[in-house]
Design an enzyme around this catalytic site. Structure first.
Site, PDB file in Angstrom:
ATOM      1  N   GLU A  27      -0.202   3.155  -8.867  1.00 37.90           N
ATOM      2  CA  GLU A  27       0.756   4.148  -9.079  1.00 37.90           C
ATOM      3  C   GLU A  27       1.663   3.487  -9.906  1.00 37.90           C
ATOM      4  OE1 GLU A  27       3.719   4.590  -5.856  1.00 37.90           O
ATOM      5  OE2 GLU A  27       2.362   3.397  -4.657  1.00 37.90           O
ATOM      6  N   ASP A  35       0.675   4.719   7.118  1.00 34.58           N
ATOM      7  CA  ASP A  35       0.534   3.309   6.203  1.00 34.58           C
ATOM      8  C   ASP A  35       1.970   2.668   6.084  1.00 34.58           C
ATOM      9  OD1 ASP A  35       1.830   3.872   3.381  1.00 34.58           O
ATOM     10  OD2 ASP A  35       1.137   5.995   4.154  1.00 34.58           O
TER      11      ASP A  35
END
Length: 249
Positions: free
Chosen positions: A134, A46
């Site tokens: 997050e 990613d």
């Protein structure tokens, strides 16, 4: 005054050394071995603009880069400066693509979804939209469970007209423990992408999760500097088996 300052400096230094020693000891006592291609045959990366210019043809030749999930958007108006370039280049290189959105706690979910819709093309053969959930790098607000579920549900509902498939939730252990654990039914149906850089995830031996981010400082040919490394749940034989709604490879 000098004595007090001197003692304070010494105290800070001792604390720093102790913390570093504890971390080194902790890692030494529990060394982490990254997953092999034999055990986890479908691996990928990613990325975001932080990876700079990427040599996608070189990446495509690597056996551990079968897919790339790239940052597209953040919050209500930020767009990753390299998303459009990476999205097209990965397609031309034959790498399975996915886009992710960094979800901020300080903007309404609906507004953030509109940012995604204005940025990410709807194409066949791509992974579902991933939502990065997050605390690290987020705003100072810590939503209640009710606030979090309301905004995430609003975000997913706004996407449904264009991206009807269930999304991927990227979560750290902290976020999982605070919001998702025991409350999955309050959130939209989703695939789970877990960050765990020191050990293999324990959530039902990948019966519950789909993607595992196992490193945040990996090295691969085609990218200068560190990059996040990921693995698809080995119980799945391919993207079409796991993400049947849209990924075809």
């Amino acid at each position: 005054m000098r004595k007090i300052l001197h003692r304070a400096v010494i105290g800070i230094a001792i604390l720093a050394v102790a913390s570093a020693s504890y971390l080194a000891y902790d890692r030494a006592m529990a060394p982490f071995v990254p997953p092999s291609l034999e055990d986890y045959p479908i691996q990928g990366i990613d990325i975001s603009h932080h990876q700079g210019v990427i040599d996608w043809k070189t990446l495509a030749a690597r056996p551990n880069v079968r897919f790339a999930i790239m940052k597209a958007t953040e919050g209500g108006d930020h767009k990753d400066t390299r998303f459009a370039e990476n999205w097209q280049a990965a397609k031309e290189a034959g790498i399975v693509r996915g886009a992710y959105h960094f979800f901020t706690f300080c903007r309404p979910g609906r507004e953030q979804a509109q940012n995604v819709l204005a940025t990410v093309p709807k194409e066949q053969g791509t992974l579902p939209i991933a939502i990065d959930l997050e605390f690290v790098g987020n705003c100072d607000k810590v939503p209640t469970l009710e606030e979090m579920t309301a905004e995430v549900n609003a975000f997913v509902a706004e996407l449904k007209g264009t991206f009807p498939e269930k999304p991927i939730f990227y979560v750290t252990q902290e976020f999982f423990d605070q919001y998702l654990k025991g409350n999955e039914s309050r959130f939209p149906d989703h695939y789970l992408w877990l960050r765990s850089v020191f050990k293999e995830p324990e959530q039902e031996r990948c019966g519950r999760w789909s993607i595992w981010q196992f490193a945040d400082n990996g090295k691969v040919d085609g990218i200068e500097g560190p990059v996040d490394l990921n693995a698809l749940c080995p119980a799945q034989k391919g993207f079409a088996a796991r993400f049947a709604e849209n990924a075809t490879q």
